[in-house]
Design a protein around this motif. Structure first.
Motif, mmCIF file in Angstrom:
data_model
loop_
_atom_site.group_PDB
_atom_site.id
_atom_site.type_symbol
_atom_site.label_atom_id
_atom_site.label_comp_id
_atom_site.label_asym_id
_atom_site.label_seq_id
_atom_site.Cartn_x
_atom_site.Cartn_y
_atom_site.Cartn_z
ATOM 1 N N GLU A 72 0.801 -1.235 0.095
ATOM 2 C CA GLU A 72 -0.108 0.128 0.087
ATOM 3 C C GLU A 72 0.873 1.169 -0.015
ATOM 4 O OE1 GLU A 72 -3.758 -2.041 2.440
ATOM 5 O OE2 GLU A 72 -2.026 -1.277 3.305
ATOM 6 N N LEU A 73 1.986 1.274 0.777
ATOM 7 C CA LEU A 73 2.767 2.323 0.876
ATOM 8 C C LEU A 73 3.422 2.478 -0.604
ATOM 9 C CD1 LEU A 73 4.850 1.735 4.024
ATOM 10 C CD2 LEU A 73 2.887 3.539 3.591
ATOM 11 N N CYS A 74 3.760 1.624 -1.305
ATOM 12 C CA CYS A 74 4.452 1.574 -2.625
ATOM 13 C C CYS A 74 3.443 2.159 -3.673
ATOM 14 C CB CYS A 74 4.734 0.173 -3.491
ATOM 15 S SG CYS A 74 6.309 -0.529 -2.365
ATOM 16 N N HIS A 75 1.988 1.805 -3.426
ATOM 17 C CA HIS A 75 1.146 2.387 -4.235
ATOM 18 C C HIS A 75 0.978 3.867 -4.177
ATOM 19 C CE1 HIS A 75 -2.832 2.720 -6.129
ATOM 20 N NE2 HIS A 75 -3.174 3.620 -5.138
ATOM 21 N N ILE A 76 1.189 4.432 -2.894
ATOM 22 C CA ILE A 76 1.125 5.828 -2.858
ATOM 23 C C ILE A 76 2.457 6.365 -3.482
ATOM 24 C CG2 ILE A 76 1.658 7.768 -1.067
ATOM 25 C CD1 ILE A 76 0.227 6.013 0.990
ATOM 26 N N VAL A 77 3.501 6.005 -3.334
ATOM 27 C CA VAL A 77 4.705 6.780 -4.246
ATOM 28 C C VAL A 77 4.609 6.241 -5.463
ATOM 29 C CG1 VAL A 77 6.089 6.363 -1.760
ATOM 30 C CG2 VAL A 77 6.190 4.673 -3.610
ATOM 31 N N GLU A 78 4.079 5.202 -5.906
ATOM 32 C CA GLU A 78 3.814 5.178 -7.392
ATOM 33 C C GLU A 78 3.021 6.070 -8.180
ATOM 34 O OE1 GLU A 78 1.634 1.648 -8.783
ATOM 35 O OE2 GLU A 78 1.486 2.630 -10.748
ATOM 36 N N GLN A 79 1.803 6.403 -7.324
ATOM 37 C CA GLN A 79 0.945 7.657 -7.878
ATOM 38 C C GLN A 79 1.765 9.132 -7.768
ATOM 39 O OE1 GLN A 79 -1.839 6.514 -8.896
ATOM 40 N NE2 GLN A 79 -1.140 4.713 -8.669
ATOM 41 N N LEU A 80 2.244 9.101 -7.052
ATOM 42 C CA LEU A 80 3.285 10.562 -6.882
ATOM 43 C C LEU A 80 4.475 10.493 -7.963
ATOM 44 C CD1 LEU A 80 3.396 10.803 -3.028
ATOM 45 C CD2 LEU A 80 2.062 12.231 -4.513
ATOM 46 N N GLY A 81 4.986 9.337 -8.170
ATOM 47 C CA GLY A 81 6.071 9.217 -9.241
ATOM 48 C C GLY A 81 5.645 9.768 -10.702
ATOM 49 N N ARG A 82 4.249 9.583 -10.783
ATOM 50 C CA ARG A 82 3.560 9.606 -12.074
ATOM 51 C C ARG A 82 3.550 11.215 -12.400
ATOM 52 N NH1 ARG A 82 0.115 5.705 -14.407
ATOM 53 N NH2 ARG A 82 0.080 3.614 -13.162
ATOM 54 N N VAL A 83 3.455 12.141 -11.180
ATOM 55 C CA VAL A 83 3.338 13.647 -11.401
ATOM 56 C C VAL A 83 4.473 14.188 -10.777
ATOM 57 C CG1 VAL A 83 0.692 13.213 -11.342
ATOM 58 C CG2 VAL A 83 2.050 13.673 -9.198
ATOM 59 N N CYS A 84 5.161 14.007 -9.880
ATOM 60 C CA CYS A 84 6.287 14.749 -9.273
ATOM 61 C C CYS A 84 7.343 13.904 -8.841
ATOM 62 C CB CYS A 84 5.923 15.664 -8.374
ATOM 63 S SG CYS A 84 7.304 16.696 -7.487
ATOM 64 N N SER A 85 8.211 13.249 -9.450
ATOM 65 C CA SER A 85 9.442 12.295 -9.050
ATOM 66 C C SER A 85 10.150 12.695 -7.672
ATOM 67 C CB SER A 85 10.494 12.100 -9.882
ATOM 68 O OG SER A 85 9.982 12.149 -11.206
ATOM 69 N N SER A 86 10.358 14.118 -7.641
ATOM 70 C CA SER A 86 10.817 14.484 -6.258
ATOM 71 C C SER A 86 10.044 14.080 -5.259
ATOM 72 C CB SER A 86 11.245 15.940 -6.232
ATOM 73 O OG SER A 86 12.364 16.081 -7.273
ATOM 74 N N THR A 87 8.579 14.618 -5.140
ATOM 75 C CA THR A 87 7.579 14.241 -3.948
ATOM 76 C C THR A 87 7.558 12.746 -3.864
ATOM 77 O OG1 THR A 87 6.477 16.188 -4.683
ATOM 78 C CG2 THR A 87 5.531 14.483 -3.310
ATOM 79 N N GLY A 88 7.487 11.965 -5.061
ATOM 80 C CA GLY A 88 7.501 10.368 -4.641
ATOM 81 C C GLY A 88 8.853 9.985 -4.064
ATOM 82 N N MET A 89 9.893 10.577 -4.008
ATOM 83 C CA MET A 89 11.135 10.099 -3.470
ATOM 84 C C MET A 89 11.190 10.689 -2.002
ATOM 85 S SD MET A 89 12.793 8.055 -5.488
ATOM 86 C CE MET A 89 14.326 7.941 -4.432
ATOM 87 N N VAL A 90 10.780 11.649 -1.966
ATOM 88 C CA VAL A 90 10.734 12.243 -0.452
ATOM 89 C C VAL A 90 9.724 11.456 0.359
ATOM 90 C CG1 VAL A 90 9.799 14.217 1.223
ATOM 91 C CG2 VAL A 90 11.271 14.712 -1.062
ATOM 92 N N MET A 91 8.474 11.188 -0.068
ATOM 93 C CA MET A 91 7.560 10.334 0.674
ATOM 94 C C MET A 91 8.218 8.922 0.688
ATOM 95 S SD MET A 91 5.036 12.005 1.664
ATOM 96 C CE MET A 91 3.789 10.690 1.954
ATOM 97 N N ALA A 92 8.769 8.554 -0.228
ATOM 98 C CA ALA A 92 9.491 6.923 -0.133
ATOM 99 C C ALA A 92 10.730 7.054 1.158
ATOM 100 C CB ALA A 92 10.173 6.461 -1.605
ATOM 101 N N MET A 93 11.568 7.955 0.997
ATOM 102 C CA MET A 93 12.524 8.169 1.840
ATOM 103 C C MET A 93 11.863 8.275 3.231
ATOM 104 S SD MET A 93 15.620 10.012 0.009
ATOM 105 C CE MET A 93 14.764 11.414 -0.967
#
Length: 394
Positions: A72-93
């Motif tokens: 489920e956490l991976c689902h969140i950051v995947e959705q963010l990766g589609r629109v803003c890679s940096s935001t996705g990486m911040v949330m992943a970290m």
């Protein structure tokens, strides 16, 4: 394009969680160009995450969080990766650090920290790199120094602490004490009031510009109770490495999927103009789908493997699991760069342009970062040492 979550249910589907994620993704998309242009922290998206309780998504529900699992956490950051890679990486970290705390912090002090993470929606960063150590997180030069009255001191020269200036707390790797060898490490939680950051390196990079991965001299004094209960060797094998590689790969798949969507749009538009003669780019789109399917299956199977072994230390600390997680990192880093580059050739000048509804310029620059951050050669080197004693089991 296929989502990594497939048909699997996501906690809170159709509920406040879904609305919070939709809102955060919209905010991240709205600000992505400005975040990239000005190489600034994605403050608006992180505030949206905070308002929607998504910063506490990885905190177990008994401590007030959403208690989402790794898929489920991976689902969140995947959705963010589609629109803003940096935001996705911040949330992943951030999620990686919360998972380290929740799985390896059993003391009352650290459990209270977890409650604060959920209640106050704290943003956590990490300091695992070190000058002369580089990206080898399993080695430290700095050491925990004991002080009177149950306190400890930490000083570390960090070439990179991503979004360190914006975090509410940082988890720091260090030798267990001043007599310990480089690999005898602990992970220490320090709230922002307990440390100082003196910037030594600005962040003006080709891609992932919103991660603000600046260099710092780190100095802190905190409670001895901030040391996580397990040694870092165990934390790294069971949580930090597999969580990092599955969450990062999910962000990168989101990036690749977005590039594929743009390519499909261009080919379908061309096909509608001349239905009798499909455009030559249709063949390239078919080739691109092979890569996208390969990446989706690679990442999806790795997430499922980690989820299946979540409660099994013997699985998570096995050679074959470590090799599979290393392979996930290097393969997905190579695939996202290839897929975005191939999509750029299909989309053409509209993808090459910085200002275009179908622009892939930012994604293309961001897609290079995965092979550079924790350089693939370092991962290959680690894998090669494991293979020397492996029985070839997968």
């Amino acid at each position: 394009m296929t989502e990594l979550s497939g048909n699997a249910s996501v906690a809170g589907e159709g509920s406040d969680f879904r609305r919070a994620l939709t809102s955060m993704v919209a905010v991240a998309a709205e600000n992505a160009a400005d975040v990239d242009h000005n190489s600034r922290f994605p403050q608006e998206a992180i505030e949206a995450a905070r308002n929607g309780s998504l910063l506490g998504a990885a905190v177990p529900s008994e401590f007030g969080g959403l208690g989402l699992n790794i898929a489920e956490l991976c689902h969140i950051v995947e959705q963010l990766g589609r629109v803003c890679s940096s935001t996705g990486m911040v949330m992943a970290m951030h999620y990686i650090q919360v998972l380290c705390l929740s799985r390896h912090g059993r003391s009352e002090y650290l459990q209270q920290v977890l409650r604060r993470c959920a209640k106050e929606q704290l943003l956590l960063a990490s300091a695992t790199t070190e000058v002369n150590i580089g990206g080898d997180s399993r080695s430290s030069s700095c050491a925990v120094r004991a002080l009177p009255e149950g306190q400890i001191e930490l000083k570390k020269t960090c070439p990179v602490i991503s979004y360190g200036r914006f975090a509410d707390a940082i988890l720091v790797t260090a030798r267990r004490n001043e007599d310990a060898v480089a690999s005898d490490q602990v992970l220490v939680y320090l709230p922002a009031d307990d440390y100082q950051l003196n910037k030594t390196f600005d962040w003006d990079a080709l891609g992932m510009r919103g991660t603000c991965s600046e260099g710092f001299e780190f100095a802190g004094i905190t409670e001895q109770a901030g040391v996580l209960d397990d040694l870092f060797e165990k934390i790294s094998a069971e949580t930090m490495l597999p969580a990092a590689h599955t969450l990062w790969a999910s962000v990168w798949y989101g990036m690749a999927a977005k590039a594929g969507e743009n390519a499909r749009t261009v080919v379908q538009r061309a096909a509608r103009k001349n239905p009798e003669n499909p455009p030559p780019s249709a063949l390239r789109l078919a080739e691109l789908e092979v890569s996208l399917q390969s990446m989706a299956e690679l990442v999806r199977s790795a997430i499922a493997r980690y989820q299946a072994g979540w409660q099994s230390p013997e699985v998570l600390e096995s050679l074959q699991f470590a090799i599979s997680m290393n392979t996930l990192k290097v393969a997905s880093a190579d695939l996202v760069r290839k897929i975005v580059g191939d999509a750029m050739l299909i989309v053409g000048i509209a993808g090459f342009a910085n200002r275009s509804p179908l622009s892939l310029a930012r994604l293309y620059r961001d897609s290079i970062a995965p092979s550079v951050m924790v350089n693939n050669d370092r991962i290959y080197n680690h894998t090669s040492t494991l293979l020397l004693v492996s029985r070839g089991e997968r």
